[in-house]
Design a protein around this motif. Structure first.
Motif, PDB file in Angstrom:
ATOM      1  N   THR A 180      48.545  47.233  47.130  1.00 13.98           N
ATOM      2  CA  THR A 180      49.670  47.561  48.019  1.00 13.98           C
ATOM      3  C   THR A 180      50.929  46.830  47.577  1.00 13.98           C
ATOM      4  O   THR A 180      52.021  47.419  47.525  1.00 13.98           O
ATOM      5  CB  THR A 180      49.325  47.173  49.470  1.00 13.98           C
ATOM      6  OG1 THR A 180      48.123  47.842  49.867  1.00 13.98           O
ATOM      7  CG2 THR A 180      50.447  47.578  50.417  1.00 13.98           C
ATOM      8  N   SER A 181      50.795  45.562  47.243  1.00 16.09           N
ATOM      9  CA  SER A 181      51.942  44.787  46.767  1.00 16.09           C
ATOM     10  C   SER A 181      52.514  45.386  45.492  1.00 16.09           C
ATOM     11  O   SER A 181      53.736  45.524  45.342  1.00 16.09           O
ATOM     12  CB  SER A 181      51.513  43.334  46.513  1.00 16.09           C
ATOM     13  OG  SER A 181      52.566  42.594  45.920  1.00 16.09           O
ATOM     14  N   GLN A 182      51.622  45.770  44.562  1.00  8.29           N
ATOM     15  CA  GLN A 182      52.068  46.338  43.295  1.00  8.29           C
ATOM     16  C   GLN A 182      52.771  47.685  43.494  1.00  8.29           C
ATOM     17  O   GLN A 182      53.786  47.967  42.848  1.00  8.29           O
ATOM     18  CB  GLN A 182      50.882  46.523  42.360  1.00  8.29           C
ATOM     19  CG  GLN A 182      50.269  45.217  41.891  1.00  8.29           C
ATOM     20  CD  GLN A 182      51.110  44.534  40.828  1.00  8.29           C
ATOM     21  OE1 GLN A 182      51.358  45.075  39.768  1.00  8.29           O
ATOM     22  NE2 GLN A 182      51.544  43.321  41.112  1.00  8.29           N
ATOM     23  N   THR A 183      52.255  48.504  44.390  1.00  2.00           N
ATOM     24  CA  THR A 183      52.880  49.808  44.633  1.00  2.00           C
ATOM     25  C   THR A 183      54.253  49.645  45.266  1.00  2.00           C
ATOM     26  O   THR A 183      55.223  50.293  44.854  1.00  2.00           O
ATOM     27  CB  THR A 183      51.993  50.676  45.549  1.00  2.00           C
ATOM     28  OG1 THR A 183      50.681  50.769  44.985  1.00  2.00           O
ATOM     29  CG2 THR A 183      52.575  52.070  45.694  1.00  2.00           C
ATOM     30  N   ILE A 330      37.879  42.037  38.143  1.00  2.00           N
ATOM     31  CA  ILE A 330      37.570  43.139  39.071  1.00  2.00           C
ATOM     32  C   ILE A 330      38.713  43.342  40.063  1.00  2.00           C
ATOM     33  O   ILE A 330      39.139  44.470  40.331  1.00  2.00           O
ATOM     34  CB  ILE A 330      36.256  42.856  39.833  1.00  2.00           C
ATOM     35  CG1 ILE A 330      35.064  42.937  38.863  1.00  2.00           C
ATOM     36  CG2 ILE A 330      36.076  43.832  40.982  1.00  2.00           C
ATOM     37  CD1 ILE A 330      34.855  44.313  38.259  1.00  2.00           C
ATOM     38  N   ILE A 331      39.231  42.256  40.622  1.00  2.00           N
ATOM     39  CA  ILE A 331      40.348  42.366  41.579  1.00  2.00           C
ATOM     40  C   ILE A 331      41.575  42.961  40.894  1.00  2.00           C
ATOM     41  O   ILE A 331      42.246  43.846  41.438  1.00  2.00           O
ATOM     42  CB  ILE A 331      40.678  40.984  42.171  1.00  2.00           C
ATOM     43  CG1 ILE A 331      39.525  40.490  43.036  1.00  2.00           C
ATOM     44  CG2 ILE A 331      41.966  41.040  42.998  1.00  2.00           C
ATOM     45  CD1 ILE A 331      39.679  39.047  43.484  1.00  2.00           C
ATOM     46  N   LEU A 332      41.860  42.481  39.676  1.00  2.00           N
ATOM     47  CA  LEU A 332      43.018  42.992  38.946  1.00  2.00           C
ATOM     48  C   LEU A 332      42.874  44.483  38.669  1.00  2.00           C
ATOM     49  O   LEU A 332      43.800  45.264  38.927  1.00  2.00           O
ATOM     50  CB  LEU A 332      43.174  42.228  37.629  1.00  2.00           C
ATOM     51  CG  LEU A 332      44.295  42.712  36.693  1.00  2.00           C
ATOM     52  CD1 LEU A 332      45.659  42.483  37.322  1.00  2.00           C
ATOM     53  CD2 LEU A 332      44.207  42.003  35.349  1.00  2.00           C
ATOM     54  N   TYR A 333      41.707  44.884  38.161  1.00  6.90           N
ATOM     55  CA  TYR A 333      41.529  46.288  37.791  1.00  6.90           C
ATOM     56  C   TYR A 333      41.513  47.198  39.016  1.00  6.90           C
ATOM     57  O   TYR A 333      42.149  48.259  39.026  1.00  6.90           O
ATOM     58  CB  TYR A 333      40.237  46.457  36.988  1.00  6.90           C
ATOM     59  CG  TYR A 333      40.073  47.855  36.428  1.00  6.90           C
ATOM     60  CD1 TYR A 333      40.857  48.297  35.368  1.00  6.90           C
ATOM     61  CD2 TYR A 333      39.158  48.746  36.987  1.00  6.90           C
ATOM     62  CE1 TYR A 333      40.725  49.574  34.862  1.00  6.90           C
ATOM     63  CE2 TYR A 333      39.007  50.029  36.495  1.00  6.90           C
ATOM     64  CZ  TYR A 333      39.802  50.440  35.428  1.00  6.90           C
ATOM     65  OH  TYR A 333      39.678  51.714  34.936  1.00  6.90           O
ATOM     66  N   ILE A 338      44.150  51.238  42.554  1.00  3.85           N
ATOM     67  CA  ILE A 338      44.765  51.607  43.837  1.00  3.85           C
ATOM     68  C   ILE A 338      46.238  51.935  43.635  1.00  3.85           C
ATOM     69  O   ILE A 338      46.740  52.951  44.135  1.00  3.85           O
ATOM     70  CB  ILE A 338      44.585  50.458  44.858  1.00  3.85           C
ATOM     71  CG1 ILE A 338      43.117  50.322  45.251  1.00  3.85           C
ATOM     72  CG2 ILE A 338      45.460  50.694  46.093  1.00  3.85           C
ATOM     73  CD1 ILE A 338      42.800  49.054  46.020  1.00  3.85           C
ATOM     74  N   GLN A 339      46.928  51.085  42.895  1.00  6.37           N
ATOM     75  CA  GLN A 339      48.341  51.336  42.619  1.00  6.37           C
ATOM     76  C   GLN A 339      48.531  52.644  41.862  1.00  6.37           C
ATOM     77  O   GLN A 339      49.421  53.445  42.188  1.00  6.37           O
ATOM     78  CB  GLN A 339      48.928  50.188  41.796  1.00  6.37           C
ATOM     79  CG  GLN A 339      50.396  50.422  41.404  1.00  6.37           C
ATOM     80  CD  GLN A 339      50.866  49.479  40.309  1.00  6.37           C
ATOM     81  OE1 GLN A 339      50.057  48.810  39.668  1.00  6.37           O
ATOM     82  NE2 GLN A 339      52.165  49.420  40.102  1.00  6.37           N
ATOM     83  N   SER A 340      47.704  52.882  40.859  1.00  5.88           N
ATOM     84  CA  SER A 340      47.822  54.086  40.047  1.00  5.88           C
ATOM     85  C   SER A 340      47.614  55.339  40.891  1.00  5.88           C
ATOM     86  O   SER A 340      48.393  56.292  40.814  1.00  5.88           O
ATOM     87  CB  SER A 340      46.805  54.041  38.901  1.00  5.88           C
ATOM     88  OG  SER A 340      46.853  55.229  38.150  1.00  5.88           O
TER      89      SER A 340
END
Length: 459
Positions: A180-183, A330-333, A338-340
């Motif tokens: 969510t933060s990344q999006t 795992i968290i990063l990917y 989710i962002q993608s």
């Protein structure tokens, strides 16, 4: 009629002010009387010989295109064409830019003002109205809130893992918060990239480097290169990189037929509406990282590379002690997936179901943008969820306008479209999402039917 080769060269590779002044004087005295027809202008579209038109003036951009701050490709997209509205959309300070552009001026278009359409005049009036309404003035508190909640979401991800320990549940919750933060960071990057937050271009670009590259780990220069090309010629084949997706998908009515005839591509495109949902977010994470790194090394964007490395150093510095290497990855990917998925579904809902066509030289800026874009219905949540890209039509017509002001010009845009019989499409959110799948299914079936027909003819 004289051509550019018959005239003394007015190109230069220097941006020295004194040289600029000299060239300006030379342009005014030597080239102001040169008159060119559209038929002649349209022949100058070669890499080493490119002209374009802005507000009736003809410019030889053969040398300038290599030095253009937005990149060679974007300005070359309008070679042999009228770039007036595109120039106005991308350059907020026309007077400042014209000061440098004048050194490449070689004459005027014959009868330019007499042949301007009613649509062109009406859109020019509408652009003037946006300035009178103060719609290019940003609300800084709006952007402070968005940057703050991006940071808060990322801090919350760290806290969840710290409080719940290295459990699978904590990893999933952290990934959702990171995604969510990344999006939301992508939407904020979009604002900076379009120069719509600060009055200073440099301040916007610095902020974009810090937000997109430093906070998200992706090259801001790569984003600008792709996204400016997209806005220049949206959904135009061979000019918009966002529809060049033959590795995974075929879009529109023309590309599937051309791909089938050329026998290129290896995916089962007749099923693309099915695998789009599952595979696209997973594959795009890998594909775009490959493309970003390739761009960074090819263009030698070393600052972007350094900031990207700092992002990953910061990320693993905080997560490794809490989750170990496997959990941190795992968290990063998952966060990237989710962002993608979020970004792709929102951005493509405005474009994939729309017309995908080859370039038309005489197509005005308004129908060019309108045929490739649509809006989604607005609500406070949808505005937040889409980063105000639910007002995609207004954003494409006025790309430097702060997103929180896009809704204010919507009634006037609708009125302009109604007057000139241009469809203005505004969809419910879920209709737009399903239209992506319907459009992909149609395009995939076009490819399959054409491929099957070709195979029968060969037999």
């Amino acid at each position: 009629m004289r051509t550019a080769r018959d005239l003394p060269s007015n190109g230069t590779t220097s941006a020295d002010p004194a040289d600029s002044t000299l060239r300006n004087r030379s342009s005014e005295s030597t080239f102001s009387s040169a008159i060119f027809t559209w038929d002649e202008i349209r022949t100058h579209v070669l890499p080493e010989d490119k002209w374009l038109v802005i507000d009736g003036d003809v410019y030889d951009i053969s040398k300038w295109s290599r030095r253009h701050p937005g990149g060679k490709a974007i300005i070359s997209h309008y070679a042999g064409q009228d770039a007036s509205d595109a120039f106005g959309a991308f350059h907020r300070d026309r007077q400042y830019v014209s000061k440098y552009l004048n050194m490449y001026r070689i004459g005027k278009v014959k009868g330019y003002d007499n042949h301007r359409s009613d649509l062109s005049r009406d859109f020019s009036d509408l652009r003037d109205l946006t300035k009178k309404m103060g719609l290019y003035e940003p609300n800084y508190w709006f952007y402070v809130f968005h940057l703050s909640h991006i940071i808060v979401l990322e801090i919350a991800a760290y806290m969840v893992v710290s409080l719940l320990g290295g459990t699978v549940l904590s990893w999933i919750l952290a990934a959702v918060l990171i995604g969510t933060s990344q999006t939301q960071g992508s939407w904020l990057n979009h604002d900076f990239g379009h120069l719509s937050v600060f009055k200073s271009t440099k301040a916007n670009l610095i902020a974009q480097k810090l937000v997109f590259t430093g906070i998200q780990g992706v090259s801001a220069s790569w984003w600008k290169y792709r996204h400016y090309l997209h806005h220049s010629k949206p959904n135009v084949i061979d000019k918009d990189p966002d529809i060049k997706m033959e590795v995974f998908l075929l879009v529109g009515d023309t590309i599937p037929v051309e791909m089938a005839k050329s026998k290129k591509g290896f995916m089962p495109y007749q099923h693309q509406h099915q695998y789009f949902t599952v595979l696209s977010p997973l594959l795009l994470v890998v594909y775009y990282y490959y493309e970003v790194l390739r761009f960074v090394f090819k263009r030698r964007e070393w600052l972007d590379l350094f900031l990207m490395m700092l992002y990953f150093v910061r990320y693993f510095y905080f997560f490794l002690p809490l989750t170990g290497l496997f959990g941190a990855y795992i968290i990063l990917y998952l966060g990237r997936v989710i962002q993608s998925a979020w970004f792709v579904w929102v951005s493509q809902s405005n474009h994939i179901p729309m017309a995908v066509e080859h370039d038309e030289q005489d197509k005005h800026w308004v129908p060019l943008q309108m045929h490739a874009t649509c809006n989604l219905e607005s609500s406070p949540f949808i505005d937040w969820f889409t980063g105000h890209l639910n007002f995609q039509i207004e954003h494409h017509l006025f790309p430097t306008m702060p997103r929180h002001n896009l809704s204010k010009i919507k009634p006037q845009v609708e009125s302009l479209c109604k007057k000139h019989n241009i469809p203005y499409i505004n969809k419910p959110f879920w209709t737009a999402m399903f239209d992506i799948l319907r459009s992909l299914r149609k395009s995939g079936n076009l490819w399959y039917d054409m491929s099957h027909t070709n195979d029968l003819l060969v037999q």
